[in-house]
Design an enzyme around this catalytic site. Structure first.
Site, PDB file in Angstrom:
ATOM      1  N   LYS A  79       0.857  -1.190   0.000  1.00 24.10           N
ATOM      2  CA  LYS A  79       0.000   0.000   0.000  1.00 24.10           C
ATOM      3  C   LYS A  79       0.891   1.237   0.000  1.00 24.10           C
ATOM      4  O   LYS A  79       1.864   1.315   0.751  1.00 24.10           O
ATOM      5  CB  LYS A  79      -0.900  -0.012   1.239  1.00 24.10           C
ATOM      6  CG  LYS A  79      -1.903   1.140   1.314  1.00 24.10           C
ATOM      7  CD  LYS A  79      -2.792   0.992   2.552  1.00 24.10           C
ATOM      8  CE  LYS A  79      -3.845   2.098   2.624  1.00 24.10           C
ATOM      9  NZ  LYS A  79      -4.748   1.932   3.786  1.00 24.10           N
ATOM     10  N   SER A 157      -9.815   2.170   2.983  1.00 28.27           N
ATOM     11  CA  SER A 157      -8.940   2.857   2.059  1.00 28.27           C
ATOM     12  C   SER A 157      -7.994   1.933   1.304  1.00 28.27           C
ATOM     13  O   SER A 157      -7.413   2.322   0.289  1.00 28.27           O
ATOM     14  CB  SER A 157      -8.121   3.895   2.823  1.00 28.27           C
ATOM     15  OG  SER A 157      -7.223   3.271   3.731  1.00 28.27           O
ATOM     16  N   SER A 181     -10.118  -0.039   7.344  1.00 32.56           N
ATOM     17  CA  SER A 181      -9.561   0.060   5.986  1.00 32.56           C
ATOM     18  C   SER A 181      -8.832  -1.170   5.480  1.00 32.56           C
ATOM     19  O   SER A 181      -8.388  -1.194   4.340  1.00 32.56           O
ATOM     20  CB  SER A 181      -8.626   1.275   5.900  1.00 32.56           C
ATOM     21  OG  SER A 181      -9.361   2.464   5.981  1.00 32.56           O
TER      22      SER A 181
END
Length: 488
Positions: A79, A157, A181
């Site tokens: 990420k 997210s 998330s």
């Protein structure tokens, strides 16, 4: 021939040791597919082909000598919130244009030390603020799951991470979880994601959103892969003041499949009026499967749950407004204005151009609740409520070993879902936020499919630092469910 991209982490690990395929073959298979499909999914912001092949060659050399770490040669997606040395790190924001850190986050350092091969940096909601991966400066991420032929949102997210795993672009993806998330996108994409106890994984080198909530974790294809990754990721870090100095157990060894006598709590507050009947039916089925496996089902109450979302959306923006004050155009990233601009003008122009609408909204909310006139009315009350929410869990865990709930209140939705009120989008986190506020471990596993063939997730919540128990119960439930759903 076996499709290398469809293997689990455990299968890749074992296949590499048995020399059924090489690390270079694995890396090439994944990078080639990423390059071919990234125009569709937009899961990766940066693809690190050369780095992946070089790391894979180094892994093959170690494996040839019978050496290597716990995940030697296995491809990993990161990420784009984790700082990676000399590799573009953006947090999916315009304000970090061109930022290449001169250091490596603790988590990624541990992964590379154990033989992980870096495929690239994954897309996300800007600064991890969002529930649909709709706020990235680099464009929206599309899930491989479709409805009526149209791609759906992957959740957020960590949407790029979840979409990449679901689309077989990587077997493991790093995520971060502030209010859900990791777990919510795992639910939306029909895969597994775990948020460990706050303090289990180092936050050093992770771009901060809300420092008392942010926690790193893996998104994987199944529970075993999550257990393997937690063993690599967890551990004390003296560079992180919130890192807890305690032994890390063998999480994979904990997956016995035996949960006889375990007590599972079912909180009444997670079944509000109007709960989607398909979500309720999946939850009931999961409860029955745990009972059939020998667990005792106990009804419990978490009375302050109804305040959790409001509490979270005061505390998280407050911390965000403080953390994001460092982005001013002076030291790194975007700088707007010219030589005639004053320092204040440069600040204003840089932050106006660099931050997206959702990030600005949360900075403004956070600044407001921290201001002298409203600190007691909002922020102080929210902190008191956070303590009460955590205390609800403490009291519940005097009676039960784990808690079973849905992960999200809906199946994944389409890009045409445009609520007029931003708060409506925040409701996607209603089942995950309480766990984050209490700092507890939570895992989402696929619970089934709805009538449209879309994935629904089940969440297991455990006591602090009891990931072994959470993983084993999740593993037992995963085996009983036998989820085989794949994007079409």
């Amino acid at each position: 021939m076996t499709n290398l991209r469809q293997l689990t982490l455990a299968q890749m690990r074992d296949g590499l040791k048995a020399k059924k395929f090489s690390a270079v073959e694995l890396a090439e298979a994944h990078v080639s597919e990423i390059e071919k499909t990234n125009g569709t999914y937009n899961a990766f912001i940066t693809i690190t082909r050369d780095k992946a092949i070089d790391m894979a060659k180094a892994s093959d050399a170690k494996l040839a000598k019978g050496q290597g770490g716990a995940i030697e040669g296995v491809p990993v997606g990161v990420k784009d919130l984790f700082c990676t040395k000399d590799v573009l790190t953006t947090a999916a924001s315009h304000i970090l244009d061109g930022f290449k850190p001169q250091y490596e986050s603790t988590i990624t350092t541990r992964i590379w030390d154990q033989g992980g091969v870096m495929l690239g940096k994954l897309n996300l909601d800007e600064f991890a603020m969002g529930s649909g991966n709709l706020t990235s400066y680099y464009g929206t991420v599309k899930s491989p799951w479709k409805k009526d032929g149209q791609h759906l949102v992957p959740g957020g997210s960590s949407g790029g991470s979840a979409a990449a795993v679901a689309a077989d672009l990587c077997p493991i993806a790093l995520g971060t979880d502030t209010g859900g998330s990791i777990r919510q996108p795992a639910s939306f994409c029909g895969i597994t994601g775990i948020k460990p106890t706050y303090g289990r994984c180092s936050r050093w080198g992770i771009v901060a959103f809300a420092s008392s909530l942010d926690q790193a974790g893996p998104i994987t294809r199944n529970v075993r892969d999550s257990a393997i990754m937690l063993n690599v990721m967890c551990g004390f870090d003296p560079k992180d003041s919130t890192s807890v100095n305690m032994a890390v157990p063998d999480f994979e060894k904990a997956l016995t499949g035996n949960i006889k006598g375990k007590k599972i709590g079912i909180p009444k507050e997670y079944r509000p009026d109007g709960l989607n009947p398909e979500i309720a039916a999946m939850w009931d089925k999961g409860t029955k499967l745990l009972k059939d496996a020998g667990a005792e089902i106990i009804d419990i109450s978490l009375p302050h749950t109804k305040y959790a979302l409001a509490t979270y959306y005061i505390i998280a923006p407050a911390e965000c407004s403080s953390n994001l004050a460092r982005y001013d155009g002076v030291r790194f990233g975007l700088r707007m204005g010219d030589d005639s601009s004053s320092l204040t003008e440069m600040y204003e122009k840089t932050r106006a151009a660099g931050f997206g609408a959702e990030v600005k909204r949360r900075i403004m909310i956070g600044t407001y609740v921290l201001s002298a006139g409203y600190y007691d009315a909002y922020y102080k009350k929210a902190q008191r409520l956070r303590w009460l929410i955590a205390d609800d869990f403490n009291k519940a865990f005097e009676k039960v070993d784990a808690i079973l709930t849905p992960t999200a209140p809906s199946a994944p939705f389409g890009f045409d879902y445009k609520p007029s009120d931003p708060v409506e989008m925040y409701l996607n986190d209603v089942f995950t936020v309480p766990t984050s506020l209490a700092g507890l471990p939570g895992i989402s596993i696929p619970g089934g499919l709805n009538k449209d063939g879309l994935p629904l997730g089940l969440q297991l919540i455990g006591k602090a630092f009891d990931e072994e128990n959470v993983l084993n119960i999740a593993y037992t439930l995963e085996q009983a469910i036998g989820f085989k759903g794949k994007p079409v």
